[in-house]
Design a protein around this motif. Structure first.
Motif, PDB file in Angstrom:
ATOM      1  N   THR A   1      26.286 -17.144  80.112  1.00  0.00           N
ATOM      2  CA  THR A   1      24.893 -16.926  79.397  1.00  0.00           C
ATOM      3  C   THR A   1      23.167 -16.503  80.170  1.00  0.00           C
ATOM      4  O   THR A   1      24.103 -16.043  81.119  1.00  0.00           O
ATOM      5  N   ALA A   2      22.866 -15.913  78.988  1.00  0.00           N
ATOM      6  CA  ALA A   2      21.481 -15.277  79.700  1.00  0.00           C
ATOM      7  C   ALA A   2      20.482 -15.885  78.176  1.00  0.00           C
ATOM      8  O   ALA A   2      20.781 -16.510  77.147  1.00  0.00           O
ATOM      9  N   GLN A   3      18.785 -15.767  78.445  1.00  0.00           N
ATOM     10  CA  GLN A   3      18.555 -15.826  77.173  1.00  0.00           C
ATOM     11  C   GLN A   3      18.822 -15.030  76.421  1.00  0.00           C
ATOM     12  O   GLN A   3      18.952 -13.935  76.258  1.00  0.00           O
ATOM     13  N   PHE A   4      17.795 -15.828  74.772  1.00  0.00           N
ATOM     14  CA  PHE A   4      17.917 -14.534  73.610  1.00  0.00           C
ATOM     15  C   PHE A   4      18.951 -15.473  72.453  1.00  0.00           C
ATOM     16  O   PHE A   4      20.198 -15.967  73.456  1.00  0.00           O
ATOM     17  N   THR A   5      18.889 -15.288  71.317  1.00  0.00           N
ATOM     18  CA  THR A   5      20.140 -15.064  71.015  1.00  0.00           C
ATOM     19  C   THR A   5      19.787 -14.617  69.531  1.00  0.00           C
ATOM     20  O   THR A   5      19.414 -14.478  68.564  1.00  0.00           O
TER      21      THR A   5
ATOM     22  N   ASP B   1      22.400  -9.865  73.816  1.00  0.00           N
ATOM     23  CA  ASP B   1      23.129  -8.126  73.230  1.00  0.00           C
ATOM     24  C   ASP B   1      24.488  -9.006  73.330  1.00  0.00           C
ATOM     25  O   ASP B   1      24.275 -10.169  73.405  1.00  0.00           O
ATOM     26  N   ALA B   2      25.492  -8.329  72.735  1.00  0.00           N
ATOM     27  CA  ALA B   2      27.139  -8.865  72.174  1.00  0.00           C
ATOM     28  C   ALA B   2      27.694  -8.118  73.186  1.00  0.00           C
ATOM     29  O   ALA B   2      26.814  -6.548  73.941  1.00  0.00           O
ATOM     30  N   THR B   3      28.841  -9.011  73.602  1.00  0.00           N
ATOM     31  CA  THR B   3      30.124  -8.205  74.533  1.00  0.00           C
ATOM     32  C   THR B   3      31.163  -8.399  74.023  1.00  0.00           C
ATOM     33  O   THR B   3      31.021  -9.751  73.377  1.00  0.00           O
TER      34      THR B   3
ATOM     35  N   ILE C   1      30.770 -15.832  69.556  1.00  0.00           N
ATOM     36  CA  ILE C   1      29.680 -17.541  70.274  1.00  0.00           C
ATOM     37  C   ILE C   1      28.874 -17.048  70.722  1.00  0.00           C
ATOM     38  O   ILE C   1      28.484 -16.975  71.345  1.00  0.00           O
ATOM     39  N   ASP C   2      27.977 -17.838  70.240  1.00  0.00           N
ATOM     40  CA  ASP C   2      27.196 -17.710  71.426  1.00  0.00           C
ATOM     41  C   ASP C   2      26.527 -17.894  72.726  1.00  0.00           C
ATOM     42  O   ASP C   2      27.593 -19.557  72.852  1.00  0.00           O
ATOM     43  N   ALA C   3      26.134 -17.209  73.491  1.00  0.00           N
ATOM     44  CA  ALA C   3      26.600 -17.650  75.466  1.00  0.00           C
ATOM     45  C   ALA C   3      24.806 -17.780  75.221  1.00  0.00           C
ATOM     46  O   ALA C   3      24.046 -16.963  76.656  1.00  0.00           O
ATOM     47  N   SER C   4      23.715 -18.030  74.334  1.00  0.00           N
ATOM     48  CA  SER C   4      22.865 -18.163  75.470  1.00  0.00           C
ATOM     49  C   SER C   4      22.559 -19.363  76.274  1.00  0.00           C
ATOM     50  O   SER C   4      23.637 -19.849  76.618  1.00  0.00           O
ATOM     51  N   SER C   5      20.857 -19.410  76.982  1.00  0.00           N
ATOM     52  CA  SER C   5      21.228 -20.207  77.879  1.00  0.00           C
ATOM     53  C   SER C   5      21.208 -21.766  77.463  1.00  0.00           C
ATOM     54  O   SER C   5      21.182 -22.391  78.165  1.00  0.00           O
TER      55      SER C   5
END
Length: 210
Positions: free
Chosen positions: A95-99, A72-74, A25-29
């Motif tokens: 969420t955080a920046q970048f994809t 990064d990924a977690t 799952i994308d967790a970008s901002s």
């Protein structure tokens, strides 16, 4: 041309074939942006992922893991049959920046190849993103996906919204038709339900790839 009959002895019975699923799952901002229903895209994605988990048969041997990615990924939840752990992981997404789609695929691939993977289960990852790969190009994610597919992992991709690299997401998926477009986050639950139907006997694992 000469046409010969071909008899295949393999068989897949939906409801009997077990799966190991990695929800990526994308967790970008940008996932914090609101949907027309007034909730964040991430909240809609979490609810849709929960709907998907409702379709699984954990008591019969299915397993699911949760992976998120941004810079990064977690691995938030390893492969498990315990729904409480999966729900806790979905509720803990930040969420955080970048994809970094590539990192999400890489971490999911590692988990699906780990000792927690059940050899009789079909390994599958479902990758959801609402944007374009950055700061690295989508070609890096495509390379990671090729490694996963070469290892026998089936990949579905979901693109949320309109700012997507649709060709890249089609390439990442095991088959072009296994890329799903969701113009609105409110459509995610229906897409996940559709994937749940397609997963038990994927053509890439059984006769369709031959």
């Amino acid at each position: 041309p000469l046409y010969l009959p071909l008899l295949l002895h393999e068989r897949c019975t939906p409801g009997i074939q077990r799966t190991d699923i990695a929800l990526v799952i994308d967790a970008s901002s940008s996932m914090t942006e609101l949907t027309p229903a007034g909730r964040s895209k991430l909240a809609a994605a979490v609810e849709a992922a929960g709907t998907f988990l409702d379709q699984m048969h954990f008591d019969a041997g299915d397993q699911a893991a949760v992976v998120t990615f941004n810079s990064d990924a977690t691995l938030l939840a390893p492969l498990t049959t315990t729904r409480a752990l999966q729900d806790a992981a979905l509720g803990a997404i930040t969420t955080a920046q970048f994809t970094r789609i590539d990192r999400g695929i890489a971490v999911a691939r590692e988990e699906l190849a780990s000792t927690r993977h059940r050899p009789g289960n079909t390994p599958v990852m479902i990758v959801l993103t609402d944007g374009r790969a950055n700061p690295v190009p989508v070609s890096v994610a495509e390379s990671e996906a090729r490694q996963a597919k070469d290892a026998g992992i089936v990949i579905f991709t979901i693109g949320l919204g309109n700012d997507l690299d649709t060709e890249g997401l089609r390439s990442i998926a095991s088959r072009p038709g296994w890329f799903y477009s969701a113009p609105s986050a409110e459509e995610l639950a229906g897409i996940y339900r559709g994937i749940a139907v397609a997963i038990p006997c994927p053509a890439s694992v059984f006769w369709g790839q031959r």
